[in-house]
Design an enzyme around this catalytic site. Structure first.
Site, mmCIF file in Angstrom:
data_model
loop_
_atom_site.group_PDB
_atom_site.id
_atom_site.type_symbol
_atom_site.label_atom_id
_atom_site.label_comp_id
_atom_site.label_asym_id
_atom_site.label_seq_id
_atom_site.Cartn_x
_atom_site.Cartn_y
_atom_site.Cartn_z
ATOM 1 N N LYS A 146 -4.225 -0.627 -2.427
ATOM 2 C CA LYS A 146 -3.366 0.151 -3.330
ATOM 3 C C LYS A 146 -2.056 -0.569 -3.618
ATOM 4 C CE LYS A 146 -6.248 3.554 -2.872
ATOM 5 N NZ LYS A 146 -6.839 4.504 -3.758
HETATM 6 C C1 LIG Z 1 -9.294 1.656 1.923
HETATM 7 C C2 LIG Z 1 -9.872 2.268 0.700
HETATM 8 N N1 LIG Z 1 -11.069 1.851 0.272
HETATM 9 C C3 LIG Z 1 -11.641 2.385 -0.829
HETATM 10 C C4 LIG Z 1 -11.040 3.388 -1.542
HETATM 11 C C5 LIG Z 1 -11.716 3.931 -2.748
HETATM 12 O O1 LIG Z 1 -11.117 3.459 -3.916
HETATM 13 P P1 LIG Z 1 -11.228 4.285 -5.269
HETATM 14 O O2 LIG Z 1 -10.627 5.614 -4.983
HETATM 15 O O3 LIG Z 1 -10.443 3.525 -6.257
HETATM 16 O O4 LIG Z 1 -12.661 4.389 -5.591
HETATM 17 C C6 LIG Z 1 -9.791 3.863 -1.123
HETATM 18 C C7 LIG Z 1 -9.052 4.936 -1.815
HETATM 19 O O5 LIG Z 1 -8.964 5.095 -2.936
HETATM 20 C C8 LIG Z 1 -9.182 3.270 0.010
HETATM 21 O O6 LIG Z 1 -7.977 3.640 0.404
HETATM 22 N N1 LIG Z 2 -8.562 6.983 -1.473
HETATM 23 C C1 LIG Z 2 -7.372 7.339 -2.099
HETATM 24 C C2 LIG Z 2 -7.452 8.627 -2.832
HETATM 25 C C3 LIG Z 2 -6.555 8.632 -4.017
HETATM 26 O O1 LIG Z 2 -7.017 7.638 -4.884
HETATM 27 P P1 LIG Z 2 -6.263 7.073 -6.140
HETATM 28 O O2 LIG Z 2 -6.750 5.684 -6.242
HETATM 29 O O3 LIG Z 2 -6.644 7.935 -7.263
HETATM 30 O O4 LIG Z 2 -4.788 7.133 -5.894
HETATM 31 C C4 LIG Z 2 -6.223 7.248 -1.126
HETATM 32 O O5 LIG Z 2 -6.226 6.371 -0.325
HETATM 33 O O6 LIG Z 2 -5.314 8.048 -1.140
#
Ligand SMILES: Cc1ncc(COP(=O)(O)O)c(C=O)c1O
Ligand SMILES: N[C@@H](CCOP(=O)(O)O)C(=O)O
Length: 465
Positions: free
Chosen positions: A112
């Site tokens: 993120k």
């Molecule tokens: C460590 C981790 N892997 C995978 C994901 C999944 O990613 P996305 O929500 O973009 O599908 C998340 C949260 O979003 C995460 O924090």
């Molecule tokens: N897995 C995410 C959930 C929120 O996802 P986002 O990519 O829409 O912000 C988290 O780690 O909080």
């Protein structure tokens, strides 16, 4: 560049307005009116460039003329200077045709950070230019919250409120949200699960009077700029592995569908992507949807990859829009059914179009644990449970025809209990976080109740005073 809503009933916006809007007024998600196009020559020109240089090329057409190129370039440079690895997102070879893309070298050890470090700078820039303030909200299953708090802490023009599900995030994740000393940071533990937190965020965006009073903005991947910034690492990884001369496949541990939708975006922009593989944990709504053609929610079960313990994958709406040939009426109908009855059927043509680009697989808790142990034993490499989900699914999808890149979305030290129980290794936190467990926590606990959460925010958001 103009941005349009997936539900077709909100005004189209320029980049800066879409950035500050987060969710569209009709409840839809913003997408670019057209996907910028990169020719083979454009992609070849990225070879040997730094991550920041590639980011500038990929992001510029999305921003258009709304931010001066020098200012954009400076923000990109600053954002990626916060990363501990000079390559920002390095590749590690794990097999003959298999690679891991390490996306966890940012300040909070999660992928993120890649988008959030830039998003905070972009928002700050636009708010300063306009001499405005904003109230930023976000829902998190663990990682978005920490990354957003790190990126927005101390910023003069924004107050940030992060909703996380009480007791359902790892200790490291919780403390990354609750130990900030900045007055503009507010961590809220919600009595519910991640989907409850995400529903509250969407409900606040749907409450026009509240939205306007606090000048609401969002940092979840509902915000287009999050996806935009994540598109970059698909380009950087693919170019390192020989694109545009060969196609590359990606397996993405998926929850809210933002990360993998960024891969789809890269493909729409001309990157030669072979397969996009959705990897889910036992909360496998997306794998089931691709199999059955029906998107149907069930209860969420807690796993060792809590950031993916999700039922409502926000960004699947963006894919529905694209796969239905941008049929916003069909998207509205599907989202209405989802709200009313917890599910909807995909039109056969939409499902076919999705299956042309994507495949999906799930990994059970047992498989995830075994994968962490196997990778450690075979390669002396330690992965976190989210990455292990991707590696389990990628192993079934790797082909000779295209290198397979599994996205590694979190540092193993964020999930020490799961890692230790799988391979007896206690992964150390990087030096900047070694005192995390000793820092004092500060957070409020609230019920999953829109009125209570709004009142809490109203009393504290400077934009509302
Ligand atoms: C460590 C981790 N892997 C995978 C994901 C999944 O990613 P996305 O929500 O973009 O599908 C998340 C949260 O979003 C995460 O924090
Ligand atoms: N897995 C995410 C959930 C929120 O996802 P986002 O990519 O829409 O912000 C988290 O780690 O909080």
């Amino acid at each position: 560049m103009e941005y349009i809503s997936t539900r077709g009933e909100a005004p189209s916006l320029g980049f800066s307005d879409a950035l500050l809007a987060g969710l569209a007024r009709d409840g839809g998600l913003y997408v670019p009116r057209e996907w910028p196009q990169f020719s083979s020559r454009d992609i070849r020109a990225m070879r040997g460039e730094s991550y920041a240089e590639i980011a500038f090329r990929v992001i510029s057409p999305f921003v258009g003329d709304e931010i001066a190129p020098d200012a954009l370039r400076a923000m990109i440079d600053e954002a990626y200077a916060t990363f501990r690895h000079p390559a920002v997102a390095p590749l590690v070879q794990t097999g003959a045709n298999s690679f891991v893309l390490e996306l966890f070298h940012g300040p909070t050890l999660a992928f993120k950070d890649v988008a959030m470090q830039l998003l905070a700078r972009l928002m700050d820039h636009v708010l300063s230019e306009r001499d405005e303030r904003a109230t930023i909200v976000g829902a998190t299953s663990g990682d978005t919250g920490g990354a957003a708090i790190d990126a927005f802490a101390g910023r003069e023009r924004a107050d940030i409120f992060i909703l996380f599900p009480e007791g359902r995030v790892s200790q490291v994740q919780q403390r990354q949200m609750t130990t900030s000393q900045s007055a503009n940071v507010h961590a809220l533990a919600v009595k519910g699960n991640f989907d409850d937190c995400q529903d509250l965020i969407k409900a606040m965006f749907g409450h026009g009077a509240f939205r306007d009073r606090v000048r609401l903005s969002g940092v979840n991947s509902i915000n287009w700029a999050r996806i935009m910034a994540q598109i970059v690492y698909y380009f950087s990884a693919a170019v390192s592995l020989g694109a545009p001369s060969r196609k590359i496949s990606f397996t993405v541990p998926t929850g809210n569908f933002g990360d993998i939708f960024a891969g789809y975006g890269a493909k729409r922009m001309g990157l030669p992507v072979s397969r996009l593989v959705i990897a889910t944990n036992e909360n496998d709504i997306l794998a089931r949807t691709l199999r059955s053609g029906r998107y149907e929610t069930r209860g969420v079960s807690a796993t060792t990859s809590p950031s993916m313990d999700i039922q409502i994958s926000s960004n699947f709406e963006r894919l529905l829009f694209e796969a239905s040939d941008r049929d916003s009426a069909a998207v509205r109908a599907a989202m209405g059914q989802l709200r009313q009855s917890g599910g909807f059927d995909l039109a056969p043509a939409t499902l076919k179009s999705i299956k042309r680009e994507f495949s999906a697989g799930r990994a059970s808790e047992k498989q995830v644990k075994a994968k962490i142990a196997e990778v450690h034993a075979d390669l002396d490499y330690v992965v976190d449970p989210h990455t292990a989900v991707a590696l389990c699914v990628a192993a079934k999808s790797v082909r000779k025809s295209a290198p397979m890149v599994a996205l590694s979305t979190a540092h193993p030290a964020k999930f020490p209990d799961a890692v230790k129980s799988a391979c007896a290794i206690d992964p150390a936190l990087p030096a900047c976080l070694t005192d995390l467990m000793q820092r004092e926590e500060r957070f409020d606990v609230l019920p999953a109740d829109q009125g209570r959460v709004e009142a809490h925010i109203l009393a504290r958001a400077r934009a509302a005073q």
